[in-house]
Each structure stands twice: as structure tokens, then as C-alpha cells.
Design a protein around this motif. Structure first.
Motif, mmCIF file in Angstrom:
data_model
loop_
_atom_site.group_PDB
_atom_site.id
_atom_site.type_symbol
_atom_site.label_atom_id
_atom_site.label_comp_id
_atom_site.label_asym_id
_atom_site.label_seq_id
_atom_site.Cartn_x
_atom_site.Cartn_y
_atom_site.Cartn_z
ATOM 1 N N MET A 1 1.015 -1.244 -0.155
ATOM 2 C CA MET A 1 0.516 0.129 -0.105
ATOM 3 C C MET A 1 0.564 1.401 -0.020
ATOM 4 O O MET A 1 1.901 1.745 0.414
ATOM 5 C CB MET A 1 -0.828 0.092 0.970
ATOM 6 C CG MET A 1 -1.288 1.087 1.890
ATOM 7 S SD MET A 1 -2.367 0.539 3.621
ATOM 8 C CE MET A 1 -1.318 1.931 4.501
ATOM 9 N N ARG A 2 0.505 1.848 -0.803
ATOM 10 C CA ARG A 2 1.661 3.662 -1.048
ATOM 11 C C ARG A 2 0.685 4.845 -0.612
ATOM 12 O O ARG A 2 -0.532 5.194 -0.385
ATOM 13 C CB ARG A 2 1.820 4.180 -2.441
ATOM 14 C CG ARG A 2 3.039 2.656 -3.343
ATOM 15 C CD ARG A 2 2.814 2.870 -4.546
ATOM 16 N NE ARG A 2 1.443 2.943 -5.510
ATOM 17 C CZ ARG A 2 0.956 4.728 -6.152
ATOM 18 N NH1 ARG A 2 1.358 5.177 -5.574
ATOM 19 N NH2 ARG A 2 -0.462 4.096 -6.200
ATOM 20 N N ALA A 230 3.734 -1.458 5.731
ATOM 21 C CA ALA A 230 5.081 -2.588 5.043
ATOM 22 C C ALA A 230 4.133 -3.688 6.092
ATOM 23 O O ALA A 230 3.633 -3.277 7.014
ATOM 24 C CB ALA A 230 5.997 -2.402 6.026
ATOM 25 N N PRO A 231 4.436 -4.663 6.042
ATOM 26 C CA PRO A 231 4.619 -6.093 6.572
ATOM 27 C C PRO A 231 4.613 -5.808 8.358
ATOM 28 O O PRO A 231 5.802 -5.330 8.629
ATOM 29 C CB PRO A 231 5.159 -7.260 6.063
ATOM 30 C CG PRO A 231 5.229 -7.000 5.066
ATOM 31 C CD PRO A 231 5.360 -5.475 4.526
ATOM 32 N N THR A 232 3.632 -5.587 9.084
ATOM 33 C CA THR A 232 3.503 -5.793 10.645
ATOM 34 C C THR A 232 2.871 -6.958 11.006
ATOM 35 O O THR A 232 1.730 -6.382 11.619
ATOM 36 C CB THR A 232 2.550 -4.514 10.657
ATOM 37 O OG1 THR A 232 3.407 -3.329 9.962
ATOM 38 C CG2 THR A 232 2.752 -4.326 12.324
ATOM 39 N N PRO A 233 3.419 -8.379 11.989
ATOM 40 C CA PRO A 233 2.573 -9.427 11.954
ATOM 41 C C PRO A 233 2.471 -8.371 13.476
ATOM 42 O O PRO A 233 3.677 -8.001 14.208
ATOM 43 C CB PRO A 233 4.313 -9.972 12.268
ATOM 44 C CG PRO A 233 5.175 -8.856 12.256
ATOM 45 C CD PRO A 233 5.050 -8.577 11.462
ATOM 46 N N VAL A 234 0.832 -9.112 14.220
ATOM 47 C CA VAL A 234 0.660 -9.055 15.354
ATOM 48 C C VAL A 234 0.095 -10.536 16.535
ATOM 49 O O VAL A 234 0.368 -10.964 15.692
ATOM 50 C CB VAL A 234 -1.436 -8.658 14.937
ATOM 51 C CG1 VAL A 234 -1.493 -8.181 16.639
ATOM 52 C CG2 VAL A 234 -0.708 -7.262 14.501
ATOM 53 N N VAL A 235 1.061 -9.819 17.425
ATOM 54 C CA VAL A 235 1.358 -11.058 18.105
ATOM 55 C C VAL A 235 0.190 -11.149 19.336
ATOM 56 O O VAL A 235 0.388 -9.685 20.554
ATOM 57 C CB VAL A 235 2.956 -11.287 18.831
ATOM 58 C CG1 VAL A 235 3.274 -12.445 19.563
ATOM 59 C CG2 VAL A 235 4.472 -11.352 17.983
ATOM 60 N N ARG A 271 7.190 -1.518 13.295
ATOM 61 C CA ARG A 271 6.518 -3.290 12.631
ATOM 62 C C ARG A 271 6.686 -4.178 12.833
ATOM 63 O O ARG A 271 6.811 -5.295 11.828
ATOM 64 C CB ARG A 271 8.078 -3.376 11.161
ATOM 65 C CG ARG A 271 8.284 -1.809 10.296
ATOM 66 C CD ARG A 271 6.640 -2.131 9.367
ATOM 67 N NE ARG A 271 7.492 -0.507 8.710
ATOM 68 C CZ ARG A 271 6.552 0.649 8.813
ATOM 69 N NH1 ARG A 271 5.973 0.707 9.841
ATOM 70 N NH2 ARG A 271 6.934 1.458 7.966
ATOM 71 N N VAL A 272 5.931 -4.448 14.199
ATOM 72 C CA VAL A 272 5.803 -5.152 14.815
ATOM 73 C C VAL A 272 4.346 -4.628 16.158
ATOM 74 O O VAL A 272 4.422 -3.100 16.519
ATOM 75 C CB VAL A 272 6.566 -6.183 15.495
ATOM 76 C CG1 VAL A 272 7.194 -4.751 16.654
ATOM 77 C CG2 VAL A 272 5.858 -7.434 16.271
ATOM 78 N N SER A 273 3.444 -5.556 16.031
ATOM 79 C CA SER A 273 2.996 -5.551 17.645
ATOM 80 C C SER A 273 2.611 -6.339 18.317
ATOM 81 O O SER A 273 2.913 -7.224 17.844
ATOM 82 C CB SER A 273 1.469 -4.690 17.297
ATOM 83 O OG SER A 273 0.313 -4.570 18.024
ATOM 84 N N VAL A 274 2.933 -6.055 19.774
ATOM 85 C CA VAL A 274 1.738 -7.034 20.964
ATOM 86 C C VAL A 274 1.041 -6.549 20.974
ATOM 87 O O VAL A 274 1.200 -5.647 21.846
ATOM 88 C CB VAL A 274 3.383 -7.727 21.994
ATOM 89 C CG1 VAL A 274 2.650 -8.525 22.534
ATOM 90 C CG2 VAL A 274 4.417 -8.089 20.565
#
Length: 455
Positions: A1-2, A230-235, A271-274
Motif C-alpha cells: 500500500m502507498r 509494510a508487513p506488520t506481524p501482530v503477536v 513493524r511489529v505489534s504485541v
């Protein structure tokens, strides 16, 4: 996505300053940040709901009788200012409102989101209206939920700005009329605020004068998503009070998921979320029934809340599951076999609902010698050790986090002595819930490669 257009966070004398406000359309987007397609979302905060208030296990709760004098009536023509810490930032956010355990329609208006300053005050110029389907009012039916439209966060024009890390969001909700029984998350361990009943809509206020009452719980709001480019993995940290943070520091953000979050952010930046999906007193398989007319302090069972509290979140890549000690308490009296079967069912549902998800099993910490009348008995410890063996050896999980090894005192079979005293109140502790030192050891001992493979 831009993203189109320059987006730079202004930094003034070491203080984060809001970028100039831009025109906002009816759907909550700003004219300066249109997207080429729909936003990609990642959940940045969650507060698993239970209800109705006041059934639950809050920590350090002030007297709520002035803010909510009649629990059956709930909130009455008043504004709640809920303070929360998103685990990552985006240029836009959206909110999920829950009336999961209400018995009448919940109508909100004057919903706003702004950068928290302190107390109930906001950083001037950061407060933005939140709309639902282009309207400034939403009605959520009993048992239902509603996502807001995207709302621009001008102070997060550069989501990667170092001075945004750890900052808190204040979400203001005005309850129109009477809410009835309130859906809530009892154990926030974060101070939020409320106006007096009948005070009306104060979501636009930047100051704190209209918010005399404090609460250590969250109401109605149960998830916040951020737009990501950007890819942001969620834990997702999924569990009971030891995930929810009992005995950690009020407003200190030192639960074990918070420790894990800081370690992951040190490696991956924004670029990550917990997110924390713990509920104090929660069980894997109990209670058999749960609802506004048959509540239980520990909330709905883990199995009954998986869809809402994990599968229904955005961008979930990994789940760390720490539960079972309450099933084996006097409040649960579940068999080891029942909890094992519940975990097998839950893991299967997670993998079916979130293709490619990593499910990490966590061993249970000891409750031996607990001062709680429901915990600490020999039968509980025997089942706990049996479940830990299952977590380590069954092959059910994609990885294992050994919290028992991180906190066990070999001499006593209970928690290490330095992990017992209660962090917020200074009390002697209950030998069930680790304190800050215990949560620090738990979060510090997690192998990050187990949680996010290849990260």
C-alpha cells in the motif's frame, strides 16, 4: 500500500508537536493522505471484554460509585476518556466498540481520539472526531460490535518517529442516554477518566476539568487498529491474570507482554505489534455458560472468546497461550484431560481461522503456597505440572515458552521470593501472581525466534 504526500513529524525542542490539521472527509480520511486502495490494518491495542460491570477482577480500582452509581443503569449521559498505549502507530486508526454483554442498544456520539498528555488532558491540537459510516453517532445492538471509519492521526504523520514510541492514545466516548449493563475490561492497570453522570458530551475538551472521576478499567472499547504500509506481524498474548498483569505496576506497562513488546520493537522498530488478550480469572474450558445474566468474574472461557479476542483481530501472526491455572483452582476444578482437550480444540480453531498462524504454548507458573483460598493446593500443582509436560512434549504447539523455568524457586516449588511482593500496592503478594521482577524475567526469557520465525 502507498501513501501519497510528504508526511513528516514535527519535533520541537524535544517535544512531539502535532502536524498541521488537514481537511477531513465524511469517512474520516484526510485529503492529504488518500490511499490507492483500502487500508491494510494491524491491531495495535486490545482489551478483551467481559461483563457486565462490576463483575470482574479489577486491580487498584478507585471507588466507582460516584461515576457509576447504579450498575444496572450503567453510564448515563456522560463521557468516558479511555487511556491506552498502542503498541505501534499508523497515520490512520480505527476503533472497535463492543456491546457484547449489554442488554440494551448502546448509543455513542462525540467519539474522539487524541494524544494523551497527562491525567485526563490531551496534547493540544491532536484531538480528532471519530465517525461511524460517515456519522458522528453509532448505535450498537446488544451482543454486537461496530468498527469506526478510519480517523487520521496528524501527530503520527511519521509513524516511525522515535518520540511516538510508548505514547498513549486517549479515546473519548459520550454515552447517549443510559447504557444499561456495561461491557468492560476490568483489569486495565491503566488510569482512565469519566465525567459525572448527566454531564453530557465532553469529547472535544482538551483539558481535564470535566473529568473528575478515575477508573482502572476500560469500557466499551476493545480494539484499536492502525493502518500499515509494510508487513506488520501482530503477536497476541492470550491468557488469564498473569497475562493481564495482576501484581505488576499500575500505569507502569511492565506486564510480561509489555517486556516482550519492547524487545521486539528494539529489533523491528514500528513493524511489529504485541497486544494483550488476558482476562483476570480466565479459564480454558470454564464456565460452561456466560452472559450478562450469568456472568463470572473470570470472563467467558478462552474457547468461547477465541473468535472475538484473537481470530477477529487484524494481522495476527503469532499467539502465545498461557492458561490453565484457574481451571485447576477451586473455582474451576477441571480435570487435566479436559484442559488438554480444550487446548487441542482451541489450537485447531486458531489454525483454521488464521491460516499460517504460529501458536506458542506457555508453561504455567507455580501457585504453590498461595494465600488465595482457591489456589495453592497440592492437586492444583499436580495438574499444573501435568499440563506443563503436555505443553512441552505433546507437539501440539509450534514452539514453547517456559515461564515455569523462568520463575520457579527450586527450593520451595513456588515463585522465587523476589517475584512475590505486589508491585503496585506494596503488599506482600499472593504467591500466585508474579510481580514486576517476575514479569521481567518472563518477558526477557522468551526466544524471539520462537515467537516470530525468521524475525
Amino acid at each position: 500500500m502507498r501513501w501519497r504526500g510528504a508526511a513528516v513529524a514535527a519535533i520541537c525542542l524535544g517535544v512531539l508537536c502535532a502536524a498541521p490539521a488537514r481537511a477531513q472527509s465524511a469517512d474520516g480520511r484526510t485529503s492529504g493522505t488518500p490511499l490507492s486502495g483500502p487500508p491494510a490494518w494491524a491491531t495495535a491495542w486490545a482489551g478483551s471484554v467481559q461483563g457486565p460491570y462490576p463483575v470482574g477482577n479489577p486491580s487498584a480500582q478507585p471507588d466507582q460509585s460516584f461515576a457509576f452509581p447504579n450498575p444496572a443503569e450503567g453510564a448515563r449521559d456522560q463521557t468516558l476518556r479511555l487511556v491506552l498505549r498502542p503498541d505501534m502507530w499508523g497515520r490512520e486508526a480505527r476503533l472497535r466498540i463492543s456491546n457484547a454483554f449489554g442488554t440494551r442498544p448502546l448509543t455513542l456520539d462525540g467519539v474522539h481520539a487524541g494524544l494523551h498528555l497527562g491525567g485526563a488532558a490531551l496534547v493540544p491540537g491532536t484531538n480528532r472526531p471519530v465517525r461511524f459510516g460517515g456519522q458522528d453517532r453509532v448505535t450498537v445492538p446488544p451482543g454486537g460490535e461496530a468498527w469506526s471509519d478510519p480517523v487520521a492521526l496528524p501527530f503520527a504523520a511519521d509513524p516511525d518517529a522515535a518520540l511516538l514510541a510508548g505514547r498513549k492514545l486517549a479515546v473519548s466516548l459520550h454515552v447517549v442516554g443510559v447504557s444499561g449493563p456495561m461491557t468492560w475490561h476490568a483489569k486495565a492497570l491503566q488510569t482512565s477518566y469519566a465525567t459525572a453522570p448527566g454531564a453530557g458530551a465532553h469529547g472535544t475538551d482538551e483539558g481535564e476539568a470535566a473529568f473528575p472521576y478515575s477508573t482502572a478499567s476500560w469500557f466499551f472499547l476493545d480494539a484499536v487498529d492502525m493502518a500499515v504500509s509494510a508487513p506488520t506481524p501482530v503477536v497476541v498474548a492470550f491468557g488469564d491474570s498473569i497475562t493481564d498483569g495482576t501484581a505488576s505496576t499500575m500505569n507502569g506497562d511492565d506486564r510480561w507482554p509489555d517486556v516482550l513488546s519492547r524487545r521486539l520493537h528494539a529489533r523491528l522498530g514500528n513493524r511489529v505489534s504485541v497486544v494483550n488478550a488476558g482476562i483476570g480469572g480466565n479459564q480454558v474450558v470454564g464456565p460452561a455458560e456466560y452472559g450478562p445474566h450469568k456472568p463470572f468474574p473470570g470472563g467467558p472461557s478462552a474457547l468461547s472468546r477465541l473468535d472475538r479476542d484473537v481470530i477477529g483481530l487484524s494481522g495476527v501472526a503469532s499467539v502465545i497461550w498461557l492458561e490453565g491455572v484457574n481451571d485447576f483452582s477451586r473455582n474451576g476444578e477441571a480435570t487435566l484431560e479436559a484442559v488438554q482437550a480444550g487446548m487441542r480444540e482451541g489450537v485447531a480453531r486458531l489454525r483454521a481461522g488464521i491460516p499460517g498462524v504460529r501458536v506458542i504454548g506457555a508453561t504455567l507458573t507455580s501457585a504453590k503456597g498461595s494465600s488465595s483460598p482457591a489456589h495453592g493446593h497440592p492437586e492444583q500443582d499436580e495438574k499444573r505440572r501435568g499440563l506443563n509436560a503436555f505443553v512441552r512434549e505433546s507437539g501440539l504447539f509450534d514452539g514453547v515458552v517456559d515461564f515455569d523455568a523462568a520463575t520457579l524457586d527450586p527450593a520451595s516449588g513456588g515463585l522465587r521470593p523476589e517475584m512475590v511482593p505486589e508491585s503496585t500496592t506494596g503488599g506482600k503478594g499472593d504467591r500466585l501472581h508474579p510481580n514486576r521482577a517476575g514479569y521481567l524475567a518472563m518477558g526477557s526469557g522468551i526466544d524471539l525466534g520462537v515467537v516470530l520465525r525468521g524475525r
